[in-house]
Design a protein around this motif. Structure first.
Motif, PDB file in Angstrom:
ATOM      1  N   PHE A  39      38.412  39.671  25.268  1.00  0.00           N
ATOM      2  CA  PHE A  39      38.939  40.906  24.705  1.00  0.00           C
ATOM      3  C   PHE A  39      39.817  40.624  23.488  1.00  0.00           C
ATOM      4  N   ALA A  40      39.839  41.571  22.565  1.00  0.00           N
ATOM      5  CA  ALA A  40      40.722  41.468  21.411  1.00  0.00           C
ATOM      6  C   ALA A  40      42.174  41.514  21.867  1.00  0.00           C
ATOM      7  N   PRO A  41      43.059  40.785  21.193  1.00  0.00           N
ATOM      8  CA  PRO A  41      44.467  40.736  21.615  1.00  0.00           C
ATOM      9  C   PRO A  41      45.126  42.106  21.719  1.00  0.00           C
ATOM     10  N   GLU A  42      44.780  43.026  20.819  1.00  0.00           N
ATOM     11  CA  GLU A  42      45.414  44.342  20.884  1.00  0.00           C
ATOM     12  C   GLU A  42      44.980  45.122  22.122  1.00  0.00           C
ATOM     13  N   ILE A  43      43.762  44.836  22.630  1.00  0.00           N
ATOM     14  CA  ILE A  43      43.295  45.502  23.843  1.00  0.00           C
ATOM     15  C   ILE A  43      43.990  44.926  25.071  1.00  0.00           C
ATOM     16  N   THR A  44      44.048  43.604  25.166  1.00  0.00           N
ATOM     17  CA  THR A  44      44.701  42.999  26.333  1.00  0.00           C
ATOM     18  C   THR A  44      46.176  43.368  26.379  1.00  0.00           C
TER      19      THR A  44
ATOM     20  N   VAL B 285      47.417  27.829  49.881  1.00  0.00           N
ATOM     21  CA  VAL B 285      46.686  28.758  50.750  1.00  0.00           C
ATOM     22  C   VAL B 285      45.837  29.716  49.926  1.00  0.00           C
ATOM     23  N   PHE B 286      46.380  30.247  48.845  1.00  0.00           N
ATOM     24  CA  PHE B 286      45.606  31.090  47.939  1.00  0.00           C
ATOM     25  C   PHE B 286      44.491  30.265  47.305  1.00  0.00           C
ATOM     26  N   SER B 287      43.289  30.799  47.317  1.00  0.00           N
ATOM     27  CA  SER B 287      42.146  30.121  46.704  1.00  0.00           C
ATOM     28  C   SER B 287      42.106  30.442  45.217  1.00  0.00           C
ATOM     29  N   ARG B 288      41.941  29.421  44.405  1.00  0.00           N
ATOM     30  CA  ARG B 288      41.799  29.603  42.965  1.00  0.00           C
ATOM     31  C   ARG B 288      40.321  29.919  42.674  1.00  0.00           C
ATOM     32  N   MET B 289      40.024  31.203  42.521  1.00  0.00           N
ATOM     33  CA  MET B 289      38.627  31.594  42.348  1.00  0.00           C
ATOM     34  C   MET B 289      38.545  33.038  41.863  1.00  0.00           C
ATOM     35  N   THR B 290      37.383  33.396  41.315  1.00  0.00           N
ATOM     36  CA  THR B 290      37.145  34.785  40.970  1.00  0.00           C
ATOM     37  C   THR B 290      36.732  35.545  42.224  1.00  0.00           C
ATOM     38  N   GLY B 291      36.925  36.849  42.198  1.00  0.00           N
ATOM     39  CA  GLY B 291      36.593  37.663  43.357  1.00  0.00           C
ATOM     40  C   GLY B 291      37.838  38.309  43.944  1.00  0.00           C
ATOM     41  N   ILE B 292      37.602  39.377  44.700  1.00  0.00           N
ATOM     42  CA  ILE B 292      38.656  40.095  45.410  1.00  0.00           C
ATOM     43  C   ILE B 292      38.074  40.577  46.739  1.00  0.00           C
ATOM     44  N   GLY B 293      38.942  41.068  47.608  1.00  0.00           N
ATOM     45  CA  GLY B 293      38.488  41.737  48.816  1.00  0.00           C
ATOM     46  C   GLY B 293      37.961  40.844  49.905  1.00  0.00           C
ATOM     47  N   ASP B 294      38.324  39.590  49.877  1.00  0.00           N
ATOM     48  CA  ASP B 294      37.863  38.619  50.863  1.00  0.00           C
ATOM     49  C   ASP B 294      38.878  38.524  51.998  1.00  0.00           C
ATOM     50  N   THR B 295      38.476  37.934  53.118  1.00  0.00           N
ATOM     51  CA  THR B 295      39.439  37.613  54.168  1.00  0.00           C
ATOM     52  C   THR B 295      40.435  36.572  53.675  1.00  0.00           C
ATOM     53  N   ARG B 296      40.031  35.793  52.667  1.00  0.00           N
ATOM     54  CA  ARG B 296      40.880  34.758  52.092  1.00  0.00           C
ATOM     55  C   ARG B 296      41.662  35.316  50.921  1.00  0.00           C
ATOM     56  N   SER B 297      42.886  34.899  50.749  1.00  0.00           N
ATOM     57  CA  SER B 297      43.680  35.299  49.594  1.00  0.00           C
ATOM     58  C   SER B 297      43.229  34.514  48.372  1.00  0.00           C
ATOM     59  N   MET B 298      43.249  35.187  47.206  1.00  0.00           N
ATOM     60  CA  MET B 298      42.738  34.591  45.973  1.00  0.00           C
ATOM     61  C   MET B 298      43.684  34.860  44.820  1.00  0.00           C
ATOM     62  N   VAL B 299      43.644  33.987  43.833  1.00  0.00           N
ATOM     63  CA  VAL B 299      44.454  34.139  42.632  1.00  0.00           C
ATOM     64  C   VAL B 299      43.586  33.863  41.417  1.00  0.00           C
ATOM     65  N   LEU B 300      43.834  34.621  40.332  1.00  0.00           N
ATOM     66  CA  LEU B 300      43.087  34.441  39.084  1.00  0.00           C
ATOM     67  C   LEU B 300      44.007  34.772  37.919  1.00  0.00           C
ATOM     68  N   HIS B 301      43.783  34.100  36.794  1.00  0.00           N
ATOM     69  CA  HIS B 301      44.529  34.374  35.564  1.00  0.00           C
ATOM     70  C   HIS B 301      43.649  35.225  34.650  1.00  0.00           C
ATOM     71  N   PRO B 302      43.853  36.545  34.591  1.00  0.00           N
ATOM     72  CA  PRO B 302      42.937  37.436  33.869  1.00  0.00           C
ATOM     73  C   PRO B 302      42.777  37.121  32.387  1.00  0.00           C
ATOM     74  N   LEU B 303      43.850  36.751  31.707  1.00  0.00           N
ATOM     75  CA  LEU B 303      43.774  36.564  30.257  1.00  0.00           C
ATOM     76  C   LEU B 303      42.785  35.481  29.871  1.00  0.00           C
ATOM     77  N   THR B 304      42.602  34.482  30.725  1.00  0.00           N
ATOM     78  CA  THR B 304      41.674  33.395  30.405  1.00  0.00           C
ATOM     79  C   THR B 304      40.382  33.481  31.226  1.00  0.00           C
ATOM     80  N   SER B 305      40.154  34.617  31.888  1.00  0.00           N
ATOM     81  CA  SER B 305      38.937  34.746  32.699  1.00  0.00           C
ATOM     82  C   SER B 305      38.293  36.114  32.470  1.00  0.00           C
ATOM     83  N   THR B 306      38.629  37.102  33.279  1.00  0.00           N
ATOM     84  CA  THR B 306      37.968  38.411  33.212  1.00  0.00           C
ATOM     85  C   THR B 306      38.209  39.125  31.888  1.00  0.00           C
ATOM     86  N   HIS B 307      39.320  38.825  31.215  1.00  0.00           N
ATOM     87  CA  HIS B 307      39.643  39.475  29.950  1.00  0.00           C
ATOM     88  C   HIS B 307      39.697  38.469  28.796  1.00  0.00           C
ATOM     89  N   GLY B 308      39.068  37.321  28.991  1.00  0.00           N
ATOM     90  CA  GLY B 308      39.153  36.253  28.002  1.00  0.00           C
ATOM     91  C   GLY B 308      38.494  36.559  26.679  1.00  0.00           C
TER      92      GLY B 308
END
Length: 478
Positions: A436-441, A411-434
């Motif tokens: 970043f330096a390890p000490e920052i993440t 049911v959760f959509s595998r996609m970037t984005g938030i705030g939709d009528t649809r539920s979504m899931v994302l893995h930040p370490l390999t996407s939005t924060h991919g």
């Protein structure tokens, strides 16, 4: 026999729920359309030579009450401003702008093409090459990338404060050339809510405007101006529009920053307080409390051109009509799902400040513990921390566990984005924060097993069943 009552077009004093439906609308004089139409026109006719002059000098392009002493020569209602070219403003977008300004409690809003455009335009109106901005550390990954890449190329530097309660850290970060403090109400992905009142006190102490991203909070849950903010930005793509069908952004001017006092204290904001050319008064002298918004529209948005499509402006003001209803459902489902996840053996932790176990829960109760009532003021649902519907959950097994969970969701959509009528899931370490330096993440809490959930409007029972099936896969690999 008396005539019929005239329609209302000034919605000041009405409740939040009424204003989200009506604020900004204007009468259609051609066909009596009830819904403001999509104004698909790049340019607009001038009635005569003097009309062209007045539109370009701003005398009828802005609300009369925002430049006291000057009457509106065309007699336009607040939503019937005189357009020049759709890069500067469009009737469809004006409805969205006025509606959002009303809901946030600001004086003027400026709609742009995306959330990143909103952040960029908001800060470019304040800072230029050689200037400096201070931000809280926990903000959206894409915003940190924007600050560290594009702003750096333009000669604007950033420092990040990790502990907003530490006066010494603020003291070290703020410089004589600092032009703003930036933060978010509810940072994603970890739902670590911000103490806006505390940060606003710091900003006021140093004569700095406080810029707040309220994308995840929305004015249905928190209104930053009521906590001391001066400028609010949104990725309108998310909860404001709400259906994942349009991209947009917005900047709201609170009209509450003392630009003259900042100048006296050595903080220079030339686009706002100084004349752009001989014989023309400054934005502050001409537009008063709306000066910052006018400078942003005229000197940044008009020049660079991040124009919002009229179609997307239409979808934005339509989306805001149901904002409070949608946020109520988003939050109720999130509270239930977060509490359920916290009890599952395959889950290491849940980053949701609405949970009593969260270290920021008391702050969340203070700032998000009530819902807007019909008067527009907080009221009702006390004792419940309504901290949005975007939060992190860390599953066991690191990357392998995260992969198993994501791939097991239906049911959760595998996609970037938030705030939709649809539920979504994302893995930040390999996407939005991919990048970043390890000490920052690590310091941000972006671990291999962290997943970002954006809870939509589906049945909470179905979402829990979906998560349970995915966690079964996590158990098999961890």
């Amino acid at each position: 026999m008396t005539g019929a009552a005239q329609p209302v077009y000034d919605w000041d004093g009405f409740g939040f729920e009424t204003r989200q439906v009506h604020a900004g609308e204007y009468p259609d004089k051609n066909h009596g359309l009830r819904v403001p139409p999509i104004a698909l026109s790049a340019g607009y006719l001038f009635e005569d030579f003097d009309d062209q002059v007045s539109r370009f000098d701003g005398s009828i392009h802005w609300k009369a009450e925002e430049h006291p002493g000057r009457e509106d020569p065309a007699g336009f209602s607040p939503s019937e401003r005189a357009a020049i070219y759709s890069r500067q403003g469009n009737p469809s977008n004006w409805v969205a702008e006025e509606r959002l300004a009303s809901l946030e409690g600001g004086v003027v809003s400026v709609a742009v093409s995306s959330g990143q455009a909103a952040i960029s335009a908001a800060l470019f109106a304040l800072a230029q090459q050689g200037d400096h901005i201070v931000s809280t550390a926990s903000i959206y990954g894409g915003t940190r990338i924007l600050f560290g890449r594009s702003f750096k190329r333009f000669g604007i530097e950033f420092d990040f404060v990790w502990d907003a309660d530490d006066d010494a850290e603020w003291e070290r970060a703020i410089r004589p050339n600092t032009k703003a403090i930036y933060t978010e109400t509810i940072p994603n992905p970890c739902n670590d809510v911000t103490d806006l009142r505390r940060i606003a006190e710091v900003a006021a102490r140093y004569n700095l405007p406080l810029v707040v991203d309220n994308t995840v909070g929305t004015p249905a849950l928190i209104r930053p101006f009521e906590h001391g903010a001066n400028i609010v930005v949104h990725s309108a793509t998310k909860f404001l529009t709400g259906h994942g069908a349009a991209v947009g952004g917005a900047i709201v001017d609170g009209g509450n920053f003392d630009w003259e006092a900042a100048e006296r204290a050595g903080r220079s904001f030339p686009l706002i307080t100084r004349s752009s050319r001989p014989g023309v008064a400054s934005m502050l002298d001409r537009f008063g409390t709306g000066a910052y918004a006018r400078a942003t529209r005229e000197s940044v948005v008009n020049d660079i051109g991040p124009t919002l499509s009229p179609l997307h402006g239409f979808l934005l003001h339509q989306g805001m009509e149901t904002l409070s209803l949608r946020m109520e459902r988003h939050v109720a489902s999130s509270q239930r799902i977060a509490a359920w996840l916290e009890q599952q053996p395959e889950v290491e932790s849940v980053d949701y400040a609405g949970l009593p176990s969260h270290p920021l829960h008391e702050l969340a109760l203070r700032d998000y513990g009530t819902a807007p009532g019909t008067s527009g003021a907080p009221g009702g649902q006390s004792g419940i921390a309504r901290t949005g519907s975007v939060f992190g959950v860390t599953v066991r097994g690191g990357i392998a566990g995260a992969r198993a969970c994501v791939d097991g969701l239906r049911v959760f959509s595998r996609m970037t984005g938030i705030g939709d009528t649809r539920s979504m899931v994302l893995h930040p370490l390999t996407s939005t924060h991919g990048t970043f330096a390890p000490e920052i993440t690590e310091r941000l809490g972006i671990t291999p097993g962290l997943l970002r959930l954006s809870v939509g409007l589906e049945s909470a029972d179905d979402l829990i069943r979906d998560l349970r099936g995915a966690l079964d896969r996590v158990a098999a690999v961890s």
